[in-house]
Enzyme design. Sequence first.
Site, PDB file in Angstrom:
ATOM      1  N   CYS A  14       0.869  -1.183   0.000  1.00  0.00           N
ATOM      2  CA  CYS A  14       0.000   0.000   0.000  1.00  0.00           C
ATOM      3  C   CYS A  14       0.905   1.233   0.000  1.00  0.00           C
ATOM      4  O   CYS A  14       2.099   1.131  -0.292  1.00  0.00           O
ATOM      5  CB  CYS A  14      -0.978  -0.017   1.169  1.00  0.00           C
ATOM      6  SG  CYS A  14      -0.263   0.189   2.817  1.00  0.00           S
ATOM      7  N   ASN A  17       2.397   1.512   4.314  1.00  0.00           N
ATOM      8  CA  ASN A  17       2.683   0.250   5.000  1.00  0.00           C
ATOM      9  C   ASN A  17       2.374   0.341   6.496  1.00  0.00           C
ATOM     10  O   ASN A  17       3.086  -0.207   7.323  1.00  0.00           O
ATOM     11  CB  ASN A  17       4.136  -0.187   4.761  1.00  0.00           C
ATOM     12  CG  ASN A  17       4.421  -1.624   5.156  1.00  0.00           C
ATOM     13  OD1 ASN A  17       5.512  -1.935   5.618  1.00  0.00           O
ATOM     14  ND2 ASN A  17       3.474  -2.521   4.999  1.00  0.00           N
ATOM     15  N   CYS A  19      -1.415   0.611   7.365  1.00  0.00           N
ATOM     16  CA  CYS A  19      -2.830   0.227   7.517  1.00  0.00           C
ATOM     17  C   CYS A  19      -3.170  -1.011   6.692  1.00  0.00           C
ATOM     18  O   CYS A  19      -3.321  -2.107   7.223  1.00  0.00           O
ATOM     19  CB  CYS A  19      -3.761   1.373   7.127  1.00  0.00           C
ATOM     20  SG  CYS A  19      -3.697   2.819   8.219  1.00  0.00           S
ATOM     21  N   ARG A  20      -3.301  -0.838   5.395  1.00  0.00           N
ATOM     22  CA  ARG A  20      -3.822  -1.909   4.547  1.00  0.00           C
ATOM     23  C   ARG A  20      -2.851  -3.069   4.344  1.00  0.00           C
ATOM     24  O   ARG A  20      -3.219  -4.230   4.550  1.00  0.00           O
ATOM     25  CB  ARG A  20      -4.250  -1.343   3.191  1.00  0.00           C
ATOM     26  CG  ARG A  20      -5.377  -0.341   3.318  1.00  0.00           C
ATOM     27  CD  ARG A  20      -5.640   0.370   2.014  1.00  0.00           C
ATOM     28  NE  ARG A  20      -4.535   1.274   1.694  1.00  0.00           N
ATOM     29  CZ  ARG A  20      -4.405   1.922   0.547  1.00  0.00           C
ATOM     30  NH1 ARG A  20      -5.289   1.732  -0.420  1.00  0.00           N
ATOM     31  NH2 ARG A  20      -3.390   2.736   0.342  1.00  0.00           N
ATOM     32  N   SER A  21      -1.625  -2.774   3.910  1.00  0.00           N
ATOM     33  CA  SER A  21      -0.713  -3.889   3.617  1.00  0.00           C
ATOM     34  C   SER A  21      -0.276  -4.656   4.860  1.00  0.00           C
ATOM     35  O   SER A  21      -0.201  -5.891   4.805  1.00  0.00           O
ATOM     36  CB  SER A  21       0.482  -3.436   2.773  1.00  0.00           C
ATOM     37  OG  SER A  21       1.231  -2.447   3.409  1.00  0.00           O
ATOM     38  N   ASP A 131      -8.279   3.186   1.518  1.00  0.00           N
ATOM     39  CA  ASP A 131      -7.385   3.586   2.601  1.00  0.00           C
ATOM     40  C   ASP A 131      -8.227   4.085   3.775  1.00  0.00           C
ATOM     41  O   ASP A 131      -8.955   5.069   3.646  1.00  0.00           O
ATOM     42  CB  ASP A 131      -6.441   4.688   2.121  1.00  0.00           C
ATOM     43  CG  ASP A 131      -5.330   4.985   3.111  1.00  0.00           C
ATOM     44  OD1 ASP A 131      -5.429   4.566   4.287  1.00  0.00           O
ATOM     45  OD2 ASP A 131      -4.356   5.637   2.711  1.00  0.00           O
TER      46      ASP A 131
END
Length: 163
Positions: A14, A17, A19-21, A131
């Site tokens: 993301c 690095n 939140c999402r990934s 996000d």
Amino acid sequence: MNIKEKKVNVLFVCLGNICRSPTADGVFQKYVEDAKLTHLINVDSAGTSGWHIGEPPDSRSVREAANRGYDLSYLRGRQVSKQDFEQFDYVLAMDEQNLLDLIALAPSNYSGHLGLFLDFSQQQDYSEVPDPYHGGKQGFTLVLDLIEDASNGLLKTILEKNS
């Protein structure tokens, strides 16, 4: 489930690095552990930006993941590099902009799978993992829902391709 002995390396990417990934990293790692495939599937995450190198995931991501039994506490932010394309068989972006950044970084001879993570999802409402950084709790819940769904599809795909 019999999978070839060559280790499959998966990288989730993301922007920051945090939140999402890392959420995808922690969720998919648990799926791999539950399937007793840690000796055959390696999981990591990175960001296209260098803003959060060495930092733990966002506390909201950590908390929401922990509520579902996923541990993100050991993860630290890092920036994706050209060398990642030598190591990882799957480089999976959370959104189109990060995918474009990865395409620009990837060597022309990269032979792995470079694409969107939600291409492995069964749901049809989202093509990108949104996000959640500037939103409320519901954004982090949605991210987990999408990541769990896509993680199921990704694990199934890896097992089918490597059986």
